[in-house]
Design an enzyme around this catalytic site. Sequence first.
Site, PDB file in Angstrom:
ATOM      1  N   SER A 200       0.803  -1.229   0.169  1.00 34.16           N
ATOM      2  CA  SER A 200       0.001   0.057   0.055  1.00 34.16           C
ATOM      3  C   SER A 200       0.792   1.326  -0.001  1.00 34.16           C
ATOM      4  O   SER A 200       1.732   1.571  -0.863  1.00 34.16           O
ATOM      5  CB  SER A 200      -0.868  -0.262   1.093  1.00 34.16           C
ATOM      6  OG  SER A 200      -2.131   0.737   1.123  1.00 34.16           O
TER       7      SER A 200
ATOM      8  N   ASP B  46      -2.238   6.473  -3.440  1.00 34.71           N
ATOM      9  CA  ASP B  46      -1.046   5.846  -2.864  1.00 34.71           C
ATOM     10  C   ASP B  46      -0.661   4.642  -3.698  1.00 34.71           C
ATOM     11  O   ASP B  46      -1.045   4.646  -5.126  1.00 34.71           O
ATOM     12  CB  ASP B  46      -1.509   5.323  -1.450  1.00 34.71           C
ATOM     13  CG  ASP B  46      -2.290   4.011  -1.607  1.00 34.71           C
ATOM     14  OD1 ASP B  46      -2.948   3.971  -2.485  1.00 34.71           O
ATOM     15  OD2 ASP B  46      -2.346   3.349  -0.430  1.00 34.71           O
TER      16      ASP B  46
ATOM     17  N   ASP C  39      -0.868   1.501  -4.102  1.00 34.46           N
ATOM     18  CA  ASP C  39      -1.723   0.590  -4.581  1.00 34.46           C
ATOM     19  C   ASP C  39      -3.231   1.128  -5.120  1.00 34.46           C
ATOM     20  O   ASP C  39      -4.077   0.432  -5.169  1.00 34.46           O
ATOM     21  CB  ASP C  39      -2.021  -0.763  -3.832  1.00 34.46           C
ATOM     22  CG  ASP C  39      -2.616  -0.392  -2.641  1.00 34.46           C
ATOM     23  OD1 ASP C  39      -2.758   0.742  -2.018  1.00 34.46           O
ATOM     24  OD2 ASP C  39      -3.520  -1.264  -1.921  1.00 34.46           O
TER      25      ASP C  39
ATOM     26  N   ASP D 102      -5.821   2.491  -3.300  1.00 33.51           N
ATOM     27  CA  ASP D 102      -6.949   2.554  -2.527  1.00 33.51           C
ATOM     28  C   ASP D 102      -7.054   3.351  -1.713  1.00 33.51           C
ATOM     29  O   ASP D 102      -8.216   3.472  -0.852  1.00 33.51           O
ATOM     30  CB  ASP D 102      -6.924   1.012  -1.877  1.00 33.51           C
ATOM     31  CG  ASP D 102      -5.851   1.000  -0.760  1.00 33.51           C
ATOM     32  OD1 ASP D 102      -5.045   1.803  -0.759  1.00 33.51           O
ATOM     33  OD2 ASP D 102      -5.953   0.012   0.111  1.00 33.51           O
TER      34      ASP D 102
END
Length: 450
Positions: free
Chosen positions: A101, A242, A244, A246
């Site tokens: 993440s 960010d 990834d 999400d």
Amino acid sequence: MSRRYFGTDGIRGRANGLITPELAMKVGQAAGLVFQRGEYRHRVVIGKDTRLSGYMIETALVAGFTSVGMDVLLLGPMPTPAVAMLTKSMRADLGVMISASHNLFEDNGIKLFGPLGFKLSDDVEKQIEQLLDESLDKKLAESASLGRARRIDGVHDRYIEFAKRTLPRDLSLDGLRVVIDCAHGAAYKVVPEALWELGADVIAIGVEPDGFNINKECGSTAPEALSRKVREMRADIGIALDGDADRVILVDERGHVVDGDQLLAVIAQSWKEDGRLSKPGIVATVMSNLGLERFLQSNGIEMVRTPVGDRYVLEQMLKQGYNVGGEPSGHIILSDYATTGDGFVAALQVLAVVQKLGRPVSEVCHLFEPLPQVLKNVRYRAGKPLEDDEVKSAIHAAEKRLNGHGRLLVRSSGTEPVIRVMGEGDDREMVEEVVDTICSALGEAAAAAA
């Protein structure tokens, strides 16, 4: 049974530290065995972000899944919400996202999704953990039943079309100059293309991943570069994802940051006016600012709080029937569209409001005045600092001092060895004092245990 591997967002740690090829292969085997149900060929979808270690972990996962007879569909770099969506769309038994993440490249992680695109329940994670500590040699597939792996083309277009469909067909972003920061992460291909197809004048930064620069001084956790670019290019809005994708944070035309709480306020108010809220309320966490709660209440919108973590937000949304939820960090879940946080889809909903109102982002996206909030992190190497007597005493004294004047939250991170201390109240000076006192006690306890 205690959770040795899974945190609040899958398994996460240092690449070749906790996250070794051996562990990744074992996760593939264990998860594959848990999700093999019915007499048919089983398949798993695997996506990743742009970390160097993604190649190693992907290869190990493929070995694990195929060794227990699961076919593997490889997506390459894709946002986490895209992997969740494609897991369901491609009728897979399981979805996997290789990502840490918002962490820097040294870390990586393994997130798992069930066949409907939702993160796994605690019970299912416990089943997988139990298998991780067993020898699985006798549970491997026979030679003729091994799985196959292949890369899937065209997945970027699938996600782009999905994201575009969350907006009305007659809504265009024409006339909007948008700076998008993809954090050199998983969204670097799909999101700039989607914005361009929707008609925006797109300026993309953070779109040159090299395996090492993901989240480094960019993205939603470091929006300063985006703020500078927005001012430099005289853009209407900046979007920071960010690694990834999400999470999302916005920047207005003046370069001021718009956090997840403000985004929740914009979406909740707009959806209430349009009759799109499934019920008059949203779900947030204990970290959301009291200013957001007061604003929503003044507009007839309830706010339900959960522990920190988007999985707990989604759990309450599903349990109580809400369709909007999120966190100040920018995890925004819109369950009409997605089964997990989707930073880009959340940003699109705000862009739709901006276009509809025809007003500057600085007017649209700052709907309430946040109460002064101080958040500090204390990193530790060993021990349990929160169980230290001096720390407990400092927390008790702080709670007594803030009573009736603010909130205090002290908790361990679910993804890294960090204690987070948050204080909030009308008097910033007092809040800073109590937070500093607790952090000092935590620091001493951490040093003593190291």
